[in-house]
Write a protein that holds these residues in place. Structure first.
Motif, PDB file in Angstrom:
ATOM      1  N   LYS A 182       0.828  -1.210   0.000  1.00 16.18           N
ATOM      2  CA  LYS A 182       0.000   0.000   0.000  1.00 16.18           C
ATOM      3  C   LYS A 182       0.860   1.256   0.000  1.00 16.18           C
ATOM      4  O   LYS A 182       0.506   2.254  -0.622  1.00 16.18           O
ATOM      5  CB  LYS A 182      -0.930  -0.004   1.212  1.00 16.18           C
ATOM      6  CG  LYS A 182      -2.087  -0.983   1.098  1.00 16.18           C
ATOM      7  CD  LYS A 182      -3.000  -0.893   2.310  1.00 16.18           C
ATOM      8  CE  LYS A 182      -4.172  -1.870   2.176  1.00 16.18           C
ATOM      9  NZ  LYS A 182      -5.059  -1.825   3.372  1.00 16.18           N
ATOM     10  N   LYS A 231      -9.411  -0.707 -10.854  1.00 18.11           N
ATOM     11  CA  LYS A 231     -10.198  -1.490  -9.897  1.00 18.11           C
ATOM     12  C   LYS A 231     -11.700  -1.312 -10.104  1.00 18.11           C
ATOM     13  O   LYS A 231     -12.493  -1.704  -9.257  1.00 18.11           O
ATOM     14  CB  LYS A 231      -9.806  -1.144  -8.460  1.00 18.11           C
ATOM     15  CG  LYS A 231      -9.969   0.318  -8.074  1.00 18.11           C
ATOM     16  CD  LYS A 231      -9.547   0.511  -6.621  1.00 18.11           C
ATOM     17  CE  LYS A 231      -9.730   1.962  -6.193  1.00 18.11           C
ATOM     18  NZ  LYS A 231      -9.337   2.150  -4.776  1.00 18.11           N
ATOM     19  N   HIS A 284      -2.780  -3.715  -8.919  1.00 23.72           N
ATOM     20  CA  HIS A 284      -2.265  -4.634  -7.899  1.00 23.72           C
ATOM     21  C   HIS A 284      -2.506  -6.060  -8.385  1.00 23.72           C
ATOM     22  O   HIS A 284      -3.650  -6.431  -8.681  1.00 23.72           O
ATOM     23  CB  HIS A 284      -2.956  -4.411  -6.553  1.00 23.72           C
ATOM     24  CG  HIS A 284      -2.255  -5.113  -5.431  1.00 23.72           C
ATOM     25  ND1 HIS A 284      -2.306  -6.488  -5.263  1.00 23.72           N
ATOM     26  CD2 HIS A 284      -1.445  -4.651  -4.442  1.00 23.72           C
ATOM     27  CE1 HIS A 284      -1.574  -6.832  -4.218  1.00 23.72           C
ATOM     28  NE2 HIS A 284      -1.042  -5.733  -3.709  1.00 23.72           N
ATOM     29  N   ALA A 330      -2.787  -8.956  -7.059  1.00 28.83           N
ATOM     30  CA  ALA A 330      -3.722  -9.828  -6.336  1.00 28.83           C
ATOM     31  C   ALA A 330      -5.177  -9.442  -6.573  1.00 28.83           C
ATOM     32  O   ALA A 330      -6.063 -10.286  -6.459  1.00 28.83           O
ATOM     33  CB  ALA A 330      -3.415  -9.799  -4.842  1.00 28.83           C
ATOM     34  N   SER A 331      -5.441  -8.193  -6.895  1.00 33.00           N
ATOM     35  CA  SER A 331      -6.832  -7.754  -7.059  1.00 33.00           C
ATOM     36  C   SER A 331      -7.234  -7.596  -8.519  1.00 33.00           C
ATOM     37  O   SER A 331      -8.415  -7.633  -8.848  1.00 33.00           O
ATOM     38  CB  SER A 331      -7.056  -6.423  -6.336  1.00 33.00           C
ATOM     39  OG  SER A 331      -6.227  -5.413  -6.874  1.00 33.00           O
ATOM     40  N   ALA A 332      -6.260  -7.406  -9.407  1.00 32.97           N
ATOM     41  CA  ALA A 332      -6.607  -7.162 -10.806  1.00 32.97           C
ATOM     42  C   ALA A 332      -5.761  -7.977 -11.772  1.00 32.97           C
ATOM     43  O   ALA A 332      -5.730  -7.693 -12.955  1.00 32.97           O
ATOM     44  CB  ALA A 332      -6.460  -5.674 -11.114  1.00 32.97           C
TER      45      ALA A 332
END
Length: 310
Positions: free
Chosen positions: A185, A206, A225, A227-229
């Motif tokens: 972050k 996102k 990121h 892990a999220s995208a």
């Protein structure tokens, strides 16, 4: 696994079958054949094809394949496994992978070494402690990227080497869109601050709106990121330049993030993947580990490669 016996036909699809090594195959094939080929229990599979690697007394942290394990495993699974690489069957752009090396100052190196050796670092009147090897790796990754969280979660700046490199890369892109992969972050916070100072418009990928803005060419810079995208997004219309500001140990997340741009439909003839690497740090180990994991996976994919005729 509870409903598997009720399923008459099952096809498993994955782009990363062994992203962390051949141990990954056990769960995948147990789901496919209920343990017929590689066994019903992970312990049975490990004993048959692996031996302990890193351990502390009776505690085993990792395993490595026995000398003949790869060949035996491939033979076991070959009758129900087939691999087809995009580059063999689709028109794919050329992939160019580069490293942008940065160096810490002697004082910054000393701080890095202090934490690595002592598991304790005193900086800016605060103390940063590390409990175990995994936590140490995480903290060293943070320091490589330029900042670290103290024990209370506050961000402690260490250096701006990667930020300077990122600025240089964006400038050298001459207005072409740049996708930036970050991990912590505080990476995102510090990158955002630098982009704001430079007057560069950016968004984090996102939402549907941010994806649309990127693909329509409205964003000079976008943050992502892994892990999220990292999975499932089609970002190939927005650009062909990806910069890894902070690396991940996961080959799956790494490969899938790269595949957001390096995929069918990419308008450019080349896709450039740039890694900002802090010399003499864990960054170099991560890149080496990703390469070794990729070699293992490539060997598997080659062993069960589809033979196409005509």
């Amino acid at each position: 696994m509870k409903v598997r016996p009720k399923v008459k036909r099952i096809v498993g699809l994955t782009g990363t079958p062994a992203s962390n090594g051949l141990l990954d195959l056990f769960a995948e094939f147990r789901l496919l054949d209920m343990g017929e080929r590689l066994g019903r229990f992970i312990g049975q599979y490990r004993n048959e094809y692996f031996k302990p690697d890193k351990k502390n007394g009776y505690i085993v942290y990792s395993y490595k394949p026995l000398p003949d394990a790869e060949e035996r495993i491939y033979e076991k699974i070959s009758d129900i496994t087939v691999s087809m690489k995009a580059v063999d069957h689709l028109k794919m752009p050329e992939l160019i992978s580069n490293e942008y090396a940065v160096k810490m100052s002697e004082a910054e190196k000393e701080k890095y070494k202090e934490l690595k050796d002592e598991l304790i670092l005193e900086v800016q009147d605060t103390e940063i402690t590390v409990a175990n090897a995994a936590a140490l790796s995480n903290k060293l990754c943070q320091m490589s990227n330029g900042a670290i969280y103290d024990d209370s979660g506050e961000i402690i700046p260490i250096h701006n080497r990667k930020l300077d490199a990122l600025e240089d890369i964006i400038e050298s892109a001459n207005g072409k869109p740049v996708l930036v992969a970050y991990w912590f972050k505080h990476d995102r916070t510090r990158i955002a601050e630098r982009l704001y100072k430079l007057g560069i418009i950016y968004q984090e990928i996102k939402s549907a709106e941010s994806i649309k803005n990127w693909n329509s060419g409205k964003l000079p810079v976008a943050l992502i990121h892994p892990a999220s995208a990292g999975h499932g997004l089609n970002l190939q219309s927005g650009g062909n330049f990806l910069v890894w500001f902070g690396l991940t140990w996961s080959l799956e997340l790494y490969s899938q993030t790269n595949a957001r741009l390096w995929r069918q439909g990419q308008k450019s003839e080349t896709v450039i993947i740039q890694h900002i690497v802090t010399k003499g740090t864990v960054d170099e180990r991560i890149l080496k580990a990703l390469k070794e994991k990729d070699e293992t996976q490539t060997a598997l994919m080659t062993a069960v490669r589809a033979e196409m005729e005509g």
